[in-house]
Design an enzyme around this catalytic site. Structure first.
Site, PDB file in Angstrom:
ATOM      1  CD  GLN A  32     -47.312 -21.922 -63.926  1.00  0.00           C
ATOM      2  OE1 GLN A  32     -47.907 -20.884 -63.598  1.00  0.00           O
ATOM      3  NE2 GLN A  32     -47.697 -23.108 -63.542  1.00  0.00           N
ATOM      4  CD  GLU A  33     -50.622 -19.595 -69.892  1.00  0.00           C
ATOM      5  OE1 GLU A  33     -51.438 -19.877 -70.775  1.00  0.00           O
ATOM      6  OE2 GLU A  33     -50.626 -18.513 -69.273  1.00  0.00           O
ATOM      7  CB  SER A  80     -18.455   8.736 -84.268  1.00  0.00           C
ATOM      8  OG  SER A  80     -17.507   9.655 -84.714  1.00  0.00           O
ATOM      9  CG  LEU A  81     -23.783  10.868 -84.629  1.00  0.00           C
ATOM     10  CD1 LEU A  81     -24.932  10.792 -83.643  1.00  0.00           C
ATOM     11  CD2 LEU A  81     -24.278  11.320 -85.992  1.00  0.00           C
ATOM     12  CD  GLU A 110     -33.179   9.048 -84.375  1.00  0.00           C
ATOM     13  OE1 GLU A 110     -32.194   8.460 -83.898  1.00  0.00           O
ATOM     14  OE2 GLU A 110     -33.509   9.012 -85.563  1.00  0.00           O
ATOM     15  CE  LYS A 112     -24.104  10.597 -78.972  1.00  0.00           C
ATOM     16  NZ  LYS A 112     -23.413   9.660 -78.112  1.00  0.00           N
ATOM     17  CG  ASP A 114     -23.972   6.651 -72.413  1.00  0.00           C
ATOM     18  OD1 ASP A 114     -23.126   6.345 -73.276  1.00  0.00           O
ATOM     19  OD2 ASP A 114     -23.684   7.135 -71.310  1.00  0.00           O
ATOM     20  NE  ARG A 133     -17.361   3.567 -83.255  1.00  0.00           N
ATOM     21  CZ  ARG A 133     -16.869   4.491 -84.066  1.00  0.00           C
ATOM     22  NH1 ARG A 133     -17.547   4.842 -85.146  1.00  0.00           N
ATOM     23  NH2 ARG A 133     -15.733   5.080 -83.809  1.00  0.00           N
ATOM     24  CE1 TYR A 223     -28.518   5.904 -91.343  1.00  0.00           C
ATOM     25  CE2 TYR A 223     -26.427   5.264 -90.334  1.00  0.00           C
ATOM     26  CZ  TYR A 223     -27.124   5.879 -91.357  1.00  0.00           C
ATOM     27  OH  TYR A 223     -26.434   6.467 -92.382  1.00  0.00           O
ATOM     28  CE  LYS A 309     -21.566  13.209 -75.073  1.00  0.00           C
ATOM     29  NZ  LYS A 309     -20.770  12.107 -75.489  1.00  0.00           N
ATOM     30  CB  CYS A 404       0.498  -4.923 -49.831  1.00  0.00           C
ATOM     31  SG  CYS A 404      -0.925  -4.861 -48.736  1.00  0.00           S
ATOM     32  CB  CYS A 407       1.296  -7.115 -45.550  1.00  0.00           C
ATOM     33  SG  CYS A 407       1.056  -7.637 -47.248  1.00  0.00           S
ATOM     34  CB  CYS A 422      -2.014  -7.549 -51.387  1.00  0.00           C
ATOM     35  SG  CYS A 422      -1.002  -8.357 -50.130  1.00  0.00           S
ATOM     36  CB  CYS A 428      -2.255  -9.154 -46.393  1.00  0.00           C
ATOM     37  SG  CYS A 428      -2.678  -7.448 -46.736  1.00  0.00           S
TER      38      CYS A 428
HETATM   39  S1  IVH Z   1     -26.940   7.696 -85.537  1.00  0.00           S
HETATM   40  C1  IVH Z   1     -23.966   8.109 -88.992  1.00  0.00           C
HETATM   41  N1  IVH Z   1     -28.662   7.815 -83.537  1.00  0.00           N
HETATM   42  O1  IVH Z   1     -23.780   7.635 -80.790  1.00  0.00           O
HETATM   43  C2  IVH Z   1     -24.810   8.229 -87.790  1.00  0.00           C
HETATM   44  N2  IVH Z   1     -26.383   7.249 -83.047  1.00  0.00           N
HETATM   45  O2  IVH Z   1     -21.265   9.311 -81.780  1.00  0.00           O
HETATM   46  C3  IVH Z   1     -24.809   7.018 -86.985  1.00  0.00           C
HETATM   47  N3  IVH Z   1     -25.971   6.758 -80.679  1.00  0.00           N
HETATM   48  O3  IVH Z   1     -21.853   5.424 -82.661  1.00  0.00           O
HETATM   49  C4  IVH Z   1     -25.285   7.157 -85.626  1.00  0.00           C
HETATM   50  N4  IVH Z   1     -28.046   7.060 -79.988  1.00  0.00           N
HETATM   51  O4  IVH Z   1     -23.421   4.430 -80.929  1.00  0.00           O
HETATM   52  C5  IVH Z   1     -27.372   7.590 -83.904  1.00  0.00           C
HETATM   53  N5  IVH Z   1     -30.296   7.900 -81.898  1.00  0.00           N
HETATM   54  C6  IVH Z   1     -29.039   7.682 -82.254  1.00  0.00           C
HETATM   55  C7  IVH Z   1     -28.030   7.307 -81.325  1.00  0.00           C
HETATM   56  C8  IVH Z   1     -26.705   7.115 -81.761  1.00  0.00           C
HETATM   57  C9  IVH Z   1     -26.813   6.738 -79.638  1.00  0.00           C
HETATM   58  C10 IVH Z   1     -24.515   6.473 -80.594  1.00  0.00           C
HETATM   59  C11 IVH Z   1     -24.021   5.496 -81.627  1.00  0.00           C
HETATM   60  C12 IVH Z   1     -22.984   6.213 -82.399  1.00  0.00           C
HETATM   61  C13 IVH Z   1     -22.620   7.352 -81.505  1.00  0.00           C
HETATM   62  C14 IVH Z   1     -22.234   8.545 -82.347  1.00  0.00           C
END
Ligand code: IVH
Length: 666
Positions: A32-33, A80-81, A110, A112, A114, A133, A223, A309, A404, A407, A422, A428
């Site tokens: 509220q504030e 990507s990784l 760390e 990952k 999703d 991306r 990152y 993964k 469909c 119908c 449909c 229907c």
């Molecule tokens: S590092 C060059 N750290 O996973 C390295 N990626 O397949 C850049 N993701 O496109 C990515 N958690 O969308 C990094 N702790 C994390 C992550 C992470 C999720 C995703 C990210 C990236 C994909 C890699």
């Protein structure tokens, strides 16, 4: 204080509260504030446009301006990784790194996340651009949308940030928000999001930032890139970024050996289930930037990092057949019927196939051995086919139907949509019956009849639309098989009682596409009667808070159809409520304006729904769960202990029935 100073003070104060709430999860003032101060700032800014600032906290609510996204080049490509799925692969990565470096090194572990990746560009501490991306080289400029994410600072804190810095991370839709969104979509018969990742990326690509703002995305960053970084380690830079106000997960850990890494993996494989957001693995990164540079990149991914993964729960079983179901709005849902199989503790017999593109992509044949997964999804899905198990006996290729199944009308697929429909809404059977079933449900007209009765009445030819219900005669009903006088009278009574159901529920009962309970209430309170609503233009509709283009278009289309107007007229002639009652209008007030309530427990003087209506009638808001934004909990008997504890922790006030009723009294 000059106006300018006043505006600036409010801006920095509100940003601090945003940070406390969204990054630290430790709010220090009530909702509220907060809203009051925000309103104060909005008013000042409106009166003094000369002090406009795109980074003002008022700009986070999202304007209604829509535009196509502009494509922008990434300064550093977004790679990507490499993915790994076994501890053996992790060991290989570790040993390969050790051999290449030939000196001591640390690995930062760390989670990952999703969601969907995002790149944030800060110049002189200001967020200037947020880019998806895309194809890795260039992405979509989604700055306006990202600005609605409250945990993303528009200005960095402190003064030790580089002149230019890029921060990458993941945009996520928390589980709770995902569930809420899907529930809402279910109610409005919109296709559900399969998982929070799709929901997050779909939301980020919305053309209307106001919709994005309503969905409560979050961003976790992992990152930091740039020419003049504060530290020479990945970990050190993330810590600096945390000081600058970014949401850096605090679960990252420096590992000194393989055992540390495995411990981290094992711990999080189960513990991740308690996190507010979806994760699908862990990421391992060499900590030293110098060592990262030495290791370098392959064409697709860095050599200094790898993803592990988590195993999704998966089973293999036979695809027996595919059926196509027709919903109330005509949307066709393909469903795979499977040989029953145990998956993650439950027996799975059916799996969603979503749409034609997914079926095509899987190249499914009847009799195939398919892989079924229950990842972040609620409904299990088919993720692939074991083609090696195919024999000469394999059945037909699965093709999406063109007509469909109910119908025979040729299906249509609206431009830009994945679903087939449909179009024969008036002829229907499942669509007709579906509309009647919806009309009679408890939360709509509350007419005492189940789907079998709807089926019987439809088959007998007496009820082809909702208005026909009110023409039913006792003799008709008694001529039906299994119907005695008593049940016939009960139904007629129930129909009679439904004539006093309030207008907003009648409106909901009509089953106008996208007009769920909340939207129906909103429309009823803004237009007051069906006549006003029927004649409202698209522009008048979208001018209503929370009514977007899609809903407005749907309402206009509904009332443009002569057949629908006829049904409305027949219902009106039968005495159904076609306007908000005088009593409700007279009782409306702003007494609870700006207040957010959570209702919990059971009550003696009014029902929960009645309390909900009262709160809305007096300008307040209802929400489902307690947060720092909750103003009051309206508590009855047996309030849940979890809610109590949370309320105590956040210092939310608990009030009881009497106290609440006093609040709304004159
Ligand atoms: S590092 C060059 N750290 O996973 C390295 N990626 O397949 C850049 N993701 O496109 C990515 N958690 O969308 C990094 N702790 C994390 C992550 C992470 C999720 C995703 C990210 C990236 C994909 C890699």
């Amino acid at each position: 204080m000059s106006v300018k100073e006043q505006i600036e003070a409010l801006r920095s104060e509100l940003e601090q509260h945003n940070y406390n709430y969204y990054v630290l999860s430790a709010p220090t003032i009530s909702d509220q504030e907060f809203d009051k101060k925000m309103k104060e700032l909005q008013d000042l800014e409106a009166a003094h446009p000369e002090y406009y600032d795109p980074d003002s906290p008022t700009q986070r609510v999202g304007s209604d301006l829509s535009k196509e996204f502009e494509q922008v080049q990434h300064r550093y490509p977004m790679l990507s990784l490499g993915n790994t799925y076994s501890e053996e692969d992790v060991r290989d990565f570790y040993e390969r790194t050790a051999r290449s470096l030939n000196e001591p090194f640390e690995i930062v572990a760390e989670l990952k996340y999703d969601g969907t990746s995002i790149s944030l560009w800060y110049e002189k501490g200001r967020l200037v651009r947020a880019v998806t991306r895309g194809d890795g080289t260039k992405g979509d400029d989604v700055t306006a949308n990202v600005k609605t994410i409250r945990s993303v600072p528009l200005r960095l804190r402190g003064n030790d940030y580089p002149e230019e810095v890029e921060i990458r991370g993941e945009v996520l839709l928390p589980w709770a928000e995902f569930d809420r969104l899907n529930k809402e979509r279910e109610e409005q018969e919109e296709p559900l999001f399969a998982n929070p990742r799709n929901a997050a990326s779909g939301t980020l690509k919305q053309q209307n930032p106001a919709i994005v703002a309503a969905r409560k995305l979050d961003a976790y960053l992992y990152y930091v890139l740039g020419e003049h970084l504060p530290a020479d380690t990945h970990y050190g830079n993330l810590e600096a970024a945390r000081r600058w106000g970014l949401k850096i997960p605090d679960v990252m850990k420096i590992c000194h050996n393989l055992q540390d890494i495995f411990d981290y993996i094992h711990y999080w494989d189960t513990e991740r289930k308690n996190l507010p957001v979806a994760t699908d693995g862990i990421v391992l990164k060499v900590n030293s930037l110098r060592q990262q540079k030495n290791l370098g990149f392959t064409a697709k991914s860095p050599r200094w990092a790898i993803a592990y993964k988590f195993q999704a729960e998966r089973a293999e079983t036979r695809l027996n057949s595919v059926s196509f179901q027709v919903g109330r709005t005509g949307a066709i849902t393909p469903v795979a019927n499977l040989e029953p199989v145990l998956l993650a503790g439950t027996i799975v017999k059916r799996a969603s196939l979503h749409n034609a593109d997914i079926i095509e992509g899987l190249d499914l044949h009847i009799g195939d051995q398919v892989y079924v997964e229950k990842g972040g999804e609620i409904i299990p899905k088919i993720v692939g086919v074991n083609t090696e198990a195919r024999t000469m006996m394999i059945g037909d290729k699965v093709r999406f139907i063109t007509r469909c199944p109910e119908c025979g009308t040729p299906l249509v697929r609206p431009e830009g949509e994945a679903a087939h429909y449909c179009p024969n809404d008036s002829g229907c059977p499942p669509q007709i019956k579906g509309r009647i079933e919806h009309f009679v449900t408890r939360r709509a007209m509350n007419i005492n009849m189940g789907p079998e009765t709807v089926e019987d009445l439809y088959e007998a030819g007496w009820v082809k639309n909702v208005a026909d219900l009110y023409d039913l005669k006792i003799t008709d009903l008694m001529s039906l098989e299994r119907w005695a006088e008593k049940s016939a009278r009960n139904l007629l009574n129930s129909l009679r009682e439904s004539k006093s159901v309030p207008f907003e529920r009648v409106l909901y009962a009509l089953g106008i596409r996208y007009v769920g309970e909340t939207v129906a209430k909103r429309l009823a309170m803004s237009f007051h009667s069906i006549d006003e609503l029927m004649h409202a233009s698209f522009e008048q509709l979208v001018a209503v808070d929370e009514i977007g283009d899609r809903i407005a278009q749907s309402v206009v289309t509904y009332f443009a159809d002569e057949r629908n107007r006829q049904i409305v007229e027949r219902l009106r002639a039968q005495g159904l409520q076609m306007a908000v009652s005088e009593a409700v209008l007279a009782n409306r007030s702003d007494r609870l304006k700006g207040l957010t309530f959570v209702i919990s427990g059971t009550f003696s003087q009014h029902s929960r729904d009645e309390y909900k209506t009262m709160i809305e009638q007096h300008g307040g808001k209802n929400t489902g769960s307690v947060s720092g934004k909750t103003s009051y909990i309206l508590a009855g008997e047996n309030m849940g202990p979890a809610k109590l504890e949370k309320a105590a922790k956040l210092g939310v006030r608990i009030i009881h029935e009497d106290e609440f009723l006093k609040m709304i009294e004159e």
